[in-house]
Design a protein around this motif. Structure first.
Motif, PDB file in Angstrom:
ATOM      1  N   THR A   1       0.840  -1.195   0.000  1.00  0.00           N
ATOM      2  CA  THR A   1       0.000   0.000   0.000  1.00  0.00           C
ATOM      3  C   THR A   1       0.876   1.247   0.000  1.00  0.00           C
ATOM      4  O   THR A   1       2.034   1.211   0.443  1.00  0.00           O
ATOM      5  CB  THR A   1      -0.911   0.007   1.238  1.00  0.00           C
ATOM      6  N   PRO A   2       0.371   2.397  -0.500  1.00  0.00           N
ATOM      7  CA  PRO A   2       1.183   3.629  -0.520  1.00  0.00           C
ATOM      8  C   PRO A   2       1.696   4.029   0.843  1.00  0.00           C
ATOM      9  O   PRO A   2       2.813   4.522   0.965  1.00  0.00           O
ATOM     10  CB  PRO A   2       0.201   4.662  -1.091  1.00  0.00           C
ATOM     11  N   ASP A   3       0.874   3.785   1.887  1.00  0.00           N
ATOM     12  CA  ASP A   3       1.339   4.140   3.233  1.00  0.00           C
ATOM     13  C   ASP A   3       2.552   3.308   3.630  1.00  0.00           C
ATOM     14  O   ASP A   3       3.449   3.798   4.321  1.00  0.00           O
ATOM     15  CB  ASP A   3       0.212   3.936   4.247  1.00  0.00           C
ATOM     16  N   PHE A   4       2.563   2.059   3.201  1.00  0.00           N
ATOM     17  CA  PHE A   4       3.698   1.209   3.540  1.00  0.00           C
ATOM     18  C   PHE A   4       4.914   1.515   2.676  1.00  0.00           C
ATOM     19  O   PHE A   4       6.056   1.510   3.154  1.00  0.00           O
ATOM     20  CB  PHE A   4       3.309  -0.264   3.384  1.00  0.00           C
ATOM     21  N   LEU A   5       4.687   1.804   1.389  1.00  0.00           N
ATOM     22  CA  LEU A   5       5.817   2.072   0.482  1.00  0.00           C
ATOM     23  C   LEU A   5       6.550   3.348   0.873  1.00  0.00           C
ATOM     24  O   LEU A   5       7.778   3.428   0.760  1.00  0.00           O
ATOM     25  CB  LEU A   5       5.321   2.166  -0.960  1.00  0.00           C
ATOM     26  N   HIS A   6       5.817   4.369   1.253  1.00  0.00           N
ATOM     27  CA  HIS A   6       6.450   5.616   1.745  1.00  0.00           C
ATOM     28  C   HIS A   6       7.465   6.176   0.735  1.00  0.00           C
ATOM     29  O   HIS A   6       8.615   6.426   1.069  1.00  0.00           O
ATOM     30  CB  HIS A   6       7.153   5.353   3.060  1.00  0.00           C
ATOM     31  N   GLY A   7       7.044   6.361  -0.501  1.00  0.00           N
ATOM     32  CA  GLY A   7       7.931   6.966  -1.495  1.00  0.00           C
ATOM     33  C   GLY A   7       8.799   5.998  -2.253  1.00  0.00           C
ATOM     34  O   GLY A   7       9.646   6.416  -3.040  1.00  0.00           O
ATOM     35  N   VAL A   8       8.622   4.681  -2.028  1.00  0.00           N
ATOM     36  CA  VAL A   8       9.386   3.678  -2.768  1.00  0.00           C
ATOM     37  C   VAL A   8       8.492   3.083  -3.839  1.00  0.00           C
ATOM     38  O   VAL A   8       7.381   2.627  -3.550  1.00  0.00           O
ATOM     39  CB  VAL A   8       9.910   2.578  -1.828  1.00  0.00           C
ATOM     40  N   SER A   9       8.951   3.094  -5.074  1.00  0.00           N
ATOM     41  CA  SER A   9       8.204   2.510  -6.188  1.00  0.00           C
ATOM     42  C   SER A   9       8.659   1.070  -6.385  1.00  0.00           C
ATOM     43  O   SER A   9       9.848   0.769  -6.270  1.00  0.00           O
ATOM     44  CB  SER A   9       8.424   3.305  -7.475  1.00  0.00           C
ATOM     45  N   VAL A  10       7.700   0.194  -6.696  1.00  0.00           N
ATOM     46  CA  VAL A  10       7.989  -1.229  -6.863  1.00  0.00           C
ATOM     47  C   VAL A  10       7.586  -1.657  -8.265  1.00  0.00           C
ATOM     48  O   VAL A  10       6.510  -1.291  -8.753  1.00  0.00           O
ATOM     49  CB  VAL A  10       7.245  -2.075  -5.815  1.00  0.00           C
TER      50      VAL A  10
ATOM     51  N   THR B   1      12.948  -2.107  -6.665  1.00  0.00           N
ATOM     52  CA  THR B   1      12.460  -0.958  -5.896  1.00  0.00           C
ATOM     53  C   THR B   1      13.225   0.283  -6.338  1.00  0.00           C
ATOM     54  O   THR B   1      14.447   0.245  -6.522  1.00  0.00           O
ATOM     55  CB  THR B   1      12.656  -1.177  -4.389  1.00  0.00           C
ATOM     56  N   ASP B   2      12.493   1.362  -6.539  1.00  0.00           N
ATOM     57  CA  ASP B   2      13.067   2.646  -6.953  1.00  0.00           C
ATOM     58  C   ASP B   2      12.666   3.711  -5.938  1.00  0.00           C
ATOM     59  O   ASP B   2      11.575   3.662  -5.366  1.00  0.00           O
ATOM     60  CB  ASP B   2      12.570   3.082  -8.332  1.00  0.00           C
ATOM     61  N   ALA B   3      13.565   4.672  -5.752  1.00  0.00           N
ATOM     62  CA  ALA B   3      13.240   5.827  -4.906  1.00  0.00           C
ATOM     63  C   ALA B   3      12.589   6.886  -5.788  1.00  0.00           C
ATOM     64  O   ALA B   3      13.244   7.495  -6.635  1.00  0.00           O
ATOM     65  CB  ALA B   3      14.503   6.387  -4.254  1.00  0.00           C
ATOM     66  N   ASN B   4      11.291   7.095  -5.629  1.00  0.00           N
ATOM     67  CA  ASN B   4      10.616   8.107  -6.429  1.00  0.00           C
ATOM     68  C   ASN B   4      10.726   9.473  -5.766  1.00  0.00           C
ATOM     69  O   ASN B   4      11.367   9.646  -4.734  1.00  0.00           O
ATOM     70  CB  ASN B   4       9.163   7.709  -6.689  1.00  0.00           C
TER      71      ASN B   4
END
Length: 787
Positions: free
Chosen positions: A421-430, A472-475
Motif C-alpha cells: 500500500t502507498p502508506d507502507f511504500l512511503h515513497g518507494v516505487s515497486v 524498488t526505486d526511490a521516487n
C-alpha cells in the motif's frame, strides 16, 4: 562581439549548449536543476552586449540542452515526437528570462554601467540575478510538473534550486564576460587581474561545498532507501510464502480425504480467503480419465442444478465444449464461486501455459506457477498467474496416484496492491518482472521505466518454482520525505556568499580604478600647474627685463637725441667754416689739418651717435605695442607660403633648403603681423647662427592641428647649442655671436610676441650638433583685443 545576425545566433546557441551540458554534471536529483547554471549568465551577457536580436540563439541552445527530457534516448520517434513540447517550453522560458533580464538592467541600472557603487551593484543583483531569473525557474518547474516528471511536493525545492542556479550563473559568469567585453572598457579591463580569480574562486568554493553536502545527503538517503527497500521486499516475500503455505493446507485436505464435498470445500476455503485476501480464487482441479467424463459432468450438473460440461477456450477467447480426450484436469470446486462460476468445469490442460505448469508440478511434486495468462473467469484484459500444487493418494497397487491439483489464482496487480500500500511504500516505487522480463506490476505509473530514479535495488522474489525480479526505486516522494535542509542551506549560503563577495569586489575594484583615474588627473593637473608656474616665472622675468630695457631706452633717447642734434649742428658749422675760408687766400697747413681733423671727428661722432640711436630704437621694440595689433582670420598655409616667398631671396643666396609642411585646411584667427615676425626672426636666427660658413643645411616649419589649436615646429639641422645656453635663449641681449653683429634681441622678441600677441606657448629643445627645435602652440582663435 557578434555583429552578424545568423552567425551570432548560432554562436550563442553553441555557447549556451556547452555551458548547459557542463552544468548538468552538477544536477541535483532528480536532475532537473543545478546548483549553478552558467548558461543563464552567458545568455544575459551576450544579449546585453550585442542586442535583443540574439534571443533565438538562447532558445535553440536551451532546447538542445533539455531535449533528453523528451525521452529521445528511450523511446521510438513516434513516442518521442509528441513530447518535444517540454524542452520547447523550457527553452522559451530561458529566452524570455534573458530578454527580461536585459530589459531590467537597462531600465534600472543602465548600460554601459561601471558597477562601482554599492547602489548600482545591489540593483544589478536584485534585477539581474533576482527578479530577472524568476521566468526561467517558473516556466521550467511548471512545465516539468505539468508533464508529470516533477511531483507536486518536489515543485518548490526544484523551483528554488533552479532560481538560485540561474542567479549564481548571472552573478558569476555574466560578470566575467563583462570584465572582458563590457563598456566602458577602461573600467572593466582594470578588473581583469583580480575579479575573475575571485569569482572563479567563489564558484569553486560553492561547487566544492555543494558536492560535499550532496555526497553526505546521498549517502544518508541511500542508507534510508536500502532499509526501506529491504522491508518492502521482505513483506512481499513473506506474504507470498504465506499464501503458498495456505495451498499446502488445501493439499492436505484432499490428500487426507477421498470424499470432499463442495460444501466442505466452501467452508474450508472461506476461512482461507478471509485470512489471505491476496487470493483471487482457490480451486480443486480433479484429474479425470476420458471414460469418466460423462459421470463427472452428471455429478457437477446435479450439484449446480444446471447442465455442466467440460469446456476449453477457443481461439477467439470464447468458452466452448471440450473435445474428447483420454485425460482431463477439470476445475471441480472453486471459491469464491460467484465471480468465478464461468471457470467451473474448465479443462486446465487444454491451454498451453497451464499445461506446462501442471507437468512441472507433477514432475517435481512441488508447487509450479504459470507464466502470466488471461484467467478463464476474467472478462477483461487483466492477466494473472496460477500456482498448482499436486495431490497424490495411495492407490490399490500400493503406489501413489495423482488425483488432481489444488491451485491458487492471483491477479499480480491486486496481490501487490494489497501487499504494498502507498502508506507502507512511503515513497518507494515497486516493479515486478517475470522470468522472461515481462512487467507484472508497477506501483508508479507516472515514470514506468524508472527514468530519473536516484536509487534502485533489484532482488529475486521466489514464487513457487519461478524467480521474479523485484525492483524498488526511490521516487520523488521518497526524496521529499527524506530530504534535509542541508541542500537548501548550502544553496542559500552560496547565493548570499557570492552576492556579498561579488558586490564587495565590484565596488572595491571600481573605486580603485576611479581613484587611479583621479590620481592621474591630479598628476596631470599638477604637471600643468608646474609648467604654468615655470611659464609665469619666465614670463615675469622676461617682462621685467623687457621693462628694464625699455625704461633705459626711453631715458637714453632724449640725451642721444640732443647729442645727435648738437653733433649735426657742429658738423654743419664746420662745413660752413670750411666754406667761409677765402677761396683766394691760401690757409695755413696747420689750419687746414685742424679743420680736416675736426670734420673727420665730427663724422665719426655723428655716425656712432646715430648707431646708438638705432640700437635704442631696437631696445624700445622689446616692449611690444599690443593695442595696435590687428586680429583677423587667415588660411595658415596660404599666409605662411606668402611669408616664405618674401623671405626666399635671403635664404636662397645661402644655399640652405627651407621646407614648409602645412595642411591647406587650417584656418586661424590670430595676429598675422606678429606671426610673420616670429617666422622671420626664427628663420633669420637659423641663417645667422645655425650653420658654419659654406655649409648647406635644412630648415623646416611643420604645422599640425589638434582639438584646441595648432602646433608649429620650427627646426634646423645646424650646430645647436649647449644645454646651459638653451636655458637663456629667450633672455634679452643673449647671443652666441656678439662680435658678429648680433644684439641678442631676436628670440626675446619672438618669445614676447608668441606669449602676448599670439596668446600661445613656445618651447625650445636643442643639443650640440643636433640643431634647434622650437615648438610653438597657438590657439585656433584669440580675442580681438589681446590682453
Amino acid at each position: 562581439m557578434f555583429k552578424q545576425g545568423f552567425l551570432g545566433v548560432v554562436l550563442v546557441a553553441v555557447l549556451y549548449l556547452i555551458a548547459g551540458k557542463l552544468a548538468l554534471l552538477l544536477a541535483i536529483p532528480p536532475g532537473y536543476a543545478t546548483a549553478i547554471w552558467p548558461a543563464a549568465g552567458v545568455a544575459l551577457a551576450l544579449l546585453l552586449l550585442n542586442g535583443y536580436h540574439l534571443w533565438p540563439g538562447v532558445l535553440l541552445g536551451s532546447f538542445f540542452v533539455n531535449i533528453d527530457l523528451a525521452g529521445f534516448q528511450n523511446e521510438a520517434w513516434g513516442d518521442f515526437y509528441p513530447t518535444l513540447w517540454l524542452p520547447l517550453v523550457i527553452s522559451i522560458g530561458a529566452s524570455v528570462q534573458a530578454v527580461v533580464g536585459v530589459w531590467l538592467l537597462k531600465r534600472f541600472v543602465g548600460y554601459p554601467f561601471e558597477l562601482d557603487t554599492v547602489q548600482s551593484v545591489w540593483r544589478f543583483i536584485l534585477y539581474g540575478c533576482g527578479i530577472g531569473c524568476i521566468p526561467g525557474a517558473t516556466v521550467g518547474a511548471s512545465a516539468l510538473w505539468f508533464a508529470g516528471k516533477l511531483a507536486a511536493e518536489n515543485y518548490w525545492f526544484n523551483w528554488f534550486t533552479w532560481w538560485v542556479g540561474d542567479g549564481l550563473g548571472v552573478m558569476i559568469f555574466a560578470t566575467l564576460m563583462f570584465v572582458f567585453y563590457a563598456q566602458p572598457k577602461e573600467v572593466w579591463r582594470s578588473r581583469s587581474r583580480i575579479l575573475p580569480a575571485v569569482l572563479l574562486g567563489a564558484t569553486f568554493i560553492i561547487v566544492s561545498l555543494y558536492v560535499t553536502a550532496s555526497r553526505w545527503e546521498l549517502a544518508r538517503q541511500q542508507a534510508d532507501f536500502n532499509g526501506r527497500s529491504e522491508q518492502v521486499f521482505q513483506r512481499a516475500q513473506s506474504v507470498i510464502d504465506a499464501h503458498l503455505a495456505t495451498l499446502y493446507s488445501v493439499q492436505g485436505l484432499f490428500a487426507a480425504s477421498k470424499e470432499v464435498t463442495q460444501a466442505d470445500f466452501r467452508v474450508f476455503a472461506s476461512g482461507i480467503l478471509s485470512r489471505n485476501p491476496g487470493f483471487q480464487a482457490v480451486a480443486w482441479n480433479v484429474r479425470v480419465a476420458g471414460e469418466e467424463r460423462q459421470l463427472l459432468e452428471s455429478q457437477m450438473s446435479a450439484e449446480m442444478r444446471t447442465p455442466v460440461f467440460i469446456t476449453r477456450r477457443a481461439d477467439n477467447g470464447e468458452l466452448v465444449l471440450q473435445e474428447k480426450s483420454d485425460d482431463y484436469v477439470v476445475i471441480r470446486y472453486i471459491e469464491p464461486l460467484g465471480k468465478n462460476l464461468s471457470a467451473l468445469a474448465y479443462d486446465i490442460g487444454s491451454a498451453d501455459l497451464p499445461r506446462k505448469a501442471l507437468l512441472r508440478a507433477a514432475g517435481t511434486r512441488a508447487p509450479a506457477v504459470t507464466d502470466p495468462i488471461r484467467l478463464v473467469q476474467e472478462s477483461g484484459s487483466q492477466q494473472g498467474v496460477v500456482i498448482y500444487l499436486p495431490v497424490y493418494m495411495s492407490s490399490a497397487g500400493g503406489g501413489d496416484a495423482l488425483t488432481g491439483y489444488v491451485s491458487g489464482v492471483f491477479r499480480v496487480t491486486d496481490l501487490m496492491g494489497f501487499l504494498l500500500t502507498p502508506d507502507f511504500l512511503h515513497g518507494v516505487s515497486v516493479s515486478v518482472f517475470d522470468a522472461a522480463g515481462g512487467a507484472l506490476y508497477r506501483s508508479d505509473h507516472t515514470d514506468p521505466l524508472g527514468r530519473g530514479a536516484l536509487f534502485v535495488e533489484r532482488r529475486v522474489l521466489r514464487v513457487a518454482d519461478q524467480e521474479w525480479l523485484f525492483q524498488t526505486d526511490a521516487n520523488q516522494s521518497f526524496l521529499v520525505g527524506t530530504r534535509s535542509v542541508v541542500p537548501w542551506g548550502m544553496l542559500a549560503a552560496g547565493l548570499l556568499f557570492t552576492g556579498l563577495l561579488g558586490m564587495s569586489f565590484l565596488v572595491l575594484t571600481g573605486q580603485k580604478h576611479r581613484s587611479e583615474v583621479v590620481g592621474d588627473e591630479l598628476k596631470f593637473m599638477l604637471a600643468q600647474l608646474q609648467e604654468t608656474q615655470e611659464h609665469l616665472v619666465e614670463a615675469e622675468k622676461m617682462a621685467s627685463l623687457g621693462g628694464l630695457v625699455a625704461g633705459f631706452a626711453h631715458e637714453l633717447n632724449t640725451p642721444l637725441g640732443i647729442a645727435i642734434t648738437a653733433e649735426s649742428t657742429l658738423s654743419a658749422d664746420l662745413q660752413r667754416l670750411h666754406e667761409m675760408l677765402p677761396a683766394s687766400s691760401e690757409p695755413s697747413v696747420e689750419l687746414s689739418e685742424l679743420l680736416q681733423r675736426l670734420q673727420e671727428a665730427s663724422r665719426i661722432v655723428l655716425a656712432n651717435i646715430q648707431r646708438a640711436g638705432s640700437l635704442i630704437s631696437s631696445f624700445k621694440q622689446v616692449s611690444v605695442d599690443q593695442a595696435t595689433a590687428e586680429t583677423r582670420d587667415i588660411n595658415l598655409h596660404e599666409y605662411l607660403s606668402d611669408v616664405f616667398v618674401h623671405l626666399s631671396p635671403s635664404y636662397r643666396r645661402s644655399g640652405h633648403e627651407v621646407v614648409l609642411d602645412c595642411p591647406r585646411t587650417i584656418s586661424l584667427r590670430t595676429v598675422p603681423g606678429g606671426l610673420a615676425q616670429v617666422v622671420i626672426n626664427l628663420l633669420n636666427n637659423s641663417l645667422i647662427h645655425a650653420f658654419s660658413e659654406g655649409e648647406h643645411g635644412r630648415i623646416s616649419l611643420t604645422v599640425s592641428q589638434h582639438e584646441s589649436g595648432v602646433n608649429l615646429v620650427f627646426s634646423d639641422n645646424g650646430i645647436g647649442m649647449a644645454a646651459e645656453h638653451a636655458k637663456k635663449v629667450f633672455e634679452p641681449f643673449f647671443t652666441t655671436r656678439r662680435g658678429a653683429g648680433g644684439t641678442g634681441l631676436g628670440l626675446h622678441l619672438v618669445y614676447n610676441i608668441v606669449r602676448q600677441q599670439l596668446q600661445g606657448q613656445i618651447k625650445v629643445s636643442t643639443q650640440l650638433g643636433r640643431g634647434m627645435h622650437f615648438d610653438i602652440a597657438l590657439p585656433l582663435a584669440i580675442n580681438k583685443f589681446v590682453a
